[in-house]
Scaffold this active site. Structure first.
Site, PDB file in Angstrom:
ATOM      1  N   ASN A 176       0.855  -1.182   0.000  1.00  0.00           N
ATOM      2  CA  ASN A 176       0.000   0.000   0.000  1.00  0.00           C
ATOM      3  C   ASN A 176       0.890   1.230   0.000  1.00  0.00           C
ATOM      4  OD1 ASN A 176      -2.894  -1.056   0.413  1.00  0.00           O
ATOM      5  ND2 ASN A 176      -1.650  -2.220   1.875  1.00  0.00           N
ATOM      6  N   GLU A 177       1.120   1.736  -1.201  1.00  0.00           N
ATOM      7  CA  GLU A 177       2.044   2.852  -1.378  1.00  0.00           C
ATOM      8  C   GLU A 177       1.364   4.179  -1.030  1.00  0.00           C
ATOM      9  OE1 GLU A 177       5.032   2.283  -1.705  1.00  0.00           O
ATOM     10  OE2 GLU A 177       5.568   0.872  -3.285  1.00  0.00           O
ATOM     11  N   PRO A 178       2.152   5.269  -0.922  1.00  0.00           N
ATOM     12  CA  PRO A 178       1.562   6.583  -0.640  1.00  0.00           C
ATOM     13  C   PRO A 178       0.360   6.858  -1.545  1.00  0.00           C
ATOM     14  CG  PRO A 178       3.934   6.745  -0.608  1.00  0.00           C
ATOM     15  CD  PRO A 178       3.617   5.337  -1.007  1.00  0.00           C
ATOM     16  N   SER A 180      -2.582   5.453  -0.804  1.00  0.00           N
ATOM     17  CA  SER A 180      -3.553   4.365  -0.585  1.00  0.00           C
ATOM     18  C   SER A 180      -4.690   4.842   0.313  1.00  0.00           C
ATOM     19  CB  SER A 180      -2.875   3.172   0.091  1.00  0.00           C
ATOM     20  OG  SER A 180      -1.947   2.596  -0.780  1.00  0.00           O
ATOM     21  N   THR A 195      10.399   2.098  -3.808  1.00  0.00           N
ATOM     22  CA  THR A 195      10.212   0.677  -3.481  1.00  0.00           C
ATOM     23  C   THR A 195      10.928  -0.192  -4.513  1.00  0.00           C
ATOM     24  OG1 THR A 195       8.074   1.163  -2.517  1.00  0.00           O
ATOM     25  CG2 THR A 195       8.457  -1.123  -3.170  1.00  0.00           C
TER      26      THR A 195
END
Ligand code: F6R
Length: 644
Positions: A176-178, A180, A195
């Site tokens: 869950n990246e920035p 999300s 990432t």
């Protein structure tokens, strides 16, 4: 250090109500900090084992949410040990993994599927049908249905009893990246550049890292009844501080955990080092003021107020939580002069000690005037990148300097670089078949595959000869340059073997031969899984073995930092200034490592070449000393002493 029991009594908020957690008042997530990841991982494994046993007693399955990556590896190895040695059974356990790269085949060694079997599942008695991992092999049209079914299956199993997490440097949990959403569920996502660049070494290049992944959502994680997040190493310190102390924001998805009532972050001291109570303890309560803490506080105060040490006033100290320090020291005038001198005494142009000088206030001893010195270099180039200026001074000042390259560094030479050398060799010999085979071998292999032993030998030799170019340029005879090729490194792949007796024996042998007065080594702890840390562990183990040897009582160990970080100003115990000419000499010595120039394989997320990083870092250290009110040098290399 917080007691272990706290990990178990998380829901007992009476302590917080009683106000005993005053020093954690900036923190919005319960956390515990341990000296090392091994001990901490064993405690987390025990919590999981207790839960498995308790659920078994209740006649219910134990539903675990699992993570991959470097953080949980030791938890898994402890669970395997508990299974093998203490009869912990996983028959009653159902697992759901957080995520999987997309697209990704199950047998790919980089898949999370492969990882979980390698580190956990194949060693325990979990029924195969109880294992659930997002499927990276699906056709794009099947992904949505798969995700919905994954969520439904978690629900049908009664929800997650326990969710294990790592944290990415973007602040991601799962993938869950920035950005999300708080209510997100299992879905396909696009991976952040940071990432992907963190994963690049494992994939041997960012271009091989998948751009997408399937991950459980934030809501899926938050519905777990218990969440434990693991973080090791200074690399994680900045994001941990944001996650624990910052505002809840989709830009740092791990901050959503602040809204989960039963979450603990389990960290080592490196990962916790940016938390307010650890970084600036004077801001949260009274402190025991020793010289080290005073120095840390004064350096911090200078930075905060934009002043040099001798300009700090009583008011500055009082306004920033240091009234206790002022009371202890009398006045800012006395304290400033004292700390100015402490910092002044760390600076020396004589890293091997100044012969016949009074050394009471110098970082190194004056005698013996000519010292035997070992510089350990994890890879063949860390010596000049990290301490080329000091290396040069030691040689120039007449010390017997030995360079010891701990690993061959062979996997960091690209095929196109190695082909050049094989082609030159092939054109020089009438029987070129051995070289043409090698060239063919490298041409047909994609960068990223595991090289044959012959190719690895060629790549190791390239690094060896480049190193000799640099050490000769620095004035060292070849017999003072040693290539240990520590066996732990020689897998031909990113994943290394554990340190073994043969590694320690090789280290001890060279130390015993030189009988050094000084040892320099890479104290790079930013990545506790990286080669630098393993090389440091190898040294520390060897020091334990050799401790009783008479020459060791006269041996001092100095740690330098690798290419990415420098010691904090308050940690530096020896700072060696460099003139502009020495800066150039250092630059040229780094240039000898041609295979590591221009687009190197293990660049990380910093696109600067090694010589640029080294120069900028050394200039910054000098500028920091100047800002504190000390002399203005062109550049400085920094060291911290290790006591054993
Ligand atoms: C892994 C996962 C990721 C990792 C994170 C940290 O299943 O979901 O969130 O936990 O990227 O990775 P490491 O532990 O390798 O630093």
């Amino acid at each position: 250090m917080i007691a272990e029991e706290q990990l178990r009594n998380l829901t007992d908020i009476s302590y917080q109500e009683a106000g005993i957690y005053e020093n954690t008042r900036f923190e919005k997530i319960h956390n515990v900090v341990y000296d090392d990841a091994y001990h901490a991982s064993a405690i987390v494994a025990r919590e999981i084992a207790d839960l498995i046993r308790q659920k078994e007693k209740e006649g219910k399955p134990c539903v675990l949410g699992l993570a991959t990556g470097s953080s949980p590896i030791r938890v898994y190895s402890e669970l395997v040990r508990l299974h093998k040695e203490e009869g912990l059974s996983f028959k009653n356990v159902i697992t759901f993994n957080l995520d999987e790269y997309y697209p990704m085949t199950k047998q790919n060694v980089q898949s999370y599927h492969y990882f979980m079997h390698e580190y956990l599942f194949k060693h325990i008695d979990i029924p195969a049908e109880n294992i659930n991992i997002p499927n990276g092999e699906l056709h794009p049209d099947e992904v949505l249905d798969f995700c919905v079914a994954y969520e439904n299956k978690i629900k049908a199993c009664g929800g997650l009893d326990f969710q294990l997490l790592g944290i990415g440097r973007t602040g991601h949990i799962g993938f869950n990246e920035p950005g999300s959403h708080f209510n997100s569920r299992t879905r396909m996502v696009t991976l952040d550049h940071l990432t992907r660049s963190d994963a690049a070494p494992a994939f041997l290049g960012i271009e091989n890292v998948p751009k997408k992944a399937i991950t459980m959502g934030i809501r899926t994680v938050l519905e777990a009844r218990r969440v434990v997040l693991l973080a090791w190493g200074q690399n994680k310190a900045e994001i941990i501080q944001k996650a624990v102390e910052g505002p809840v924001t989709p830009q740092v998805p791990s901050t959503y955990l602040q809204e989960h009532h039963n979450t603990t972050f389990v960290m080592d001291v490196g990962a916790a080092s940016e938390l307010t109570r650890i970084k600036t303890p004077w801001l949260v309560g009274p402190c025991e003021w020793n010289t080290a803490l005073t120095r840390k506080a004064v350096v911090w105060l200078c930075d905060k107020t934009g002043k040099s040490i001798l300009r700090l006033t009583d008011k500055d100290y009082n306004d920033h939580g240091m009234e206790g320090l002022l009371t202890k020291e009398g006045s800012s005038y006395d304290l400033n002069i004292k700390m100015f001198n402490v910092l002044q005494h760390t600076i020396t142009g004589w890293p091997g000690g100044k012969p016949n000088a009074d050394d009471a206030k110098r970082p190194e001893r004056s005698a013996p005037a000519k010292k035997r010195v070992i510089i350990f270099s994890p890879h063949p180039d860390d010596d000049v990148i990290s301490m080329g200026g000091t290396f040069d001074r030691l040689v120039e000042q007449g010390h017997e300097v030995h360079i010891v390259y701990q690993t061959s560094g062979n996997i960091a030479v690209s095929n196109h670089e190695a082909i050049k050398f094989a082609e030159v060799s092939a054109s020089l010999t009438p029987d070129a078949s051995v070289f043409t085979d090698l060239i063919e071998n490298m041409r047909s292999a994609a960068d990223g595959g595991i090289d044959s032993p012959e190719v690895l030998k060629l790549k190791g030799l390239i690094r060896e000869k480049e190193s000799l170019g640099a050490t000769r340029y620095m004035g060292l005879p070849d017999e003072q340059v040693h290539f240990l090729k520590l066996p732990f490194y020689e897998t031909g792949a990113i994943k290394k073997k554990p340190l073994g007796k043969e590694d320690i024996d090789l280290m001890c042998e060279v130390i015993d031969k030189v009988k050094p007065h000084q040892i320099y080594a890479a104290g790079d702890l930013a990545d506790p899984h990286g080669t630098h840390k393993v090389c440091l562990d190898a040294l520390l183990e060897s020091l334990k073995v050799l401790k009783e040897k008479p020459y060791m009582s006269d041996c001092w160990v100095w740690l330098y930092r690798g290419a990415w970080h420098e010691w904090d100003m308050h940690e530096i115990e020896m700072a060696v200034p460099m003139s502009p000419d020495q800066v150039l000499k250092k630059r040229h010595s780094i240039f000898f490592h041609q295979s590591q120039k221009d687009g190197v394989m293990f660049q990380g997320d910093d696109s600067r070449e090694f010589w640029v990083r080294a120069e900028e870092r050394n200039k910054e250290t000098a500028a920091n000393y100047h800002k504190l009110g000390l002399a203005d040098y062109a550049a400085m290399e920094a060291f911290k002493r290790y006591y054993f």
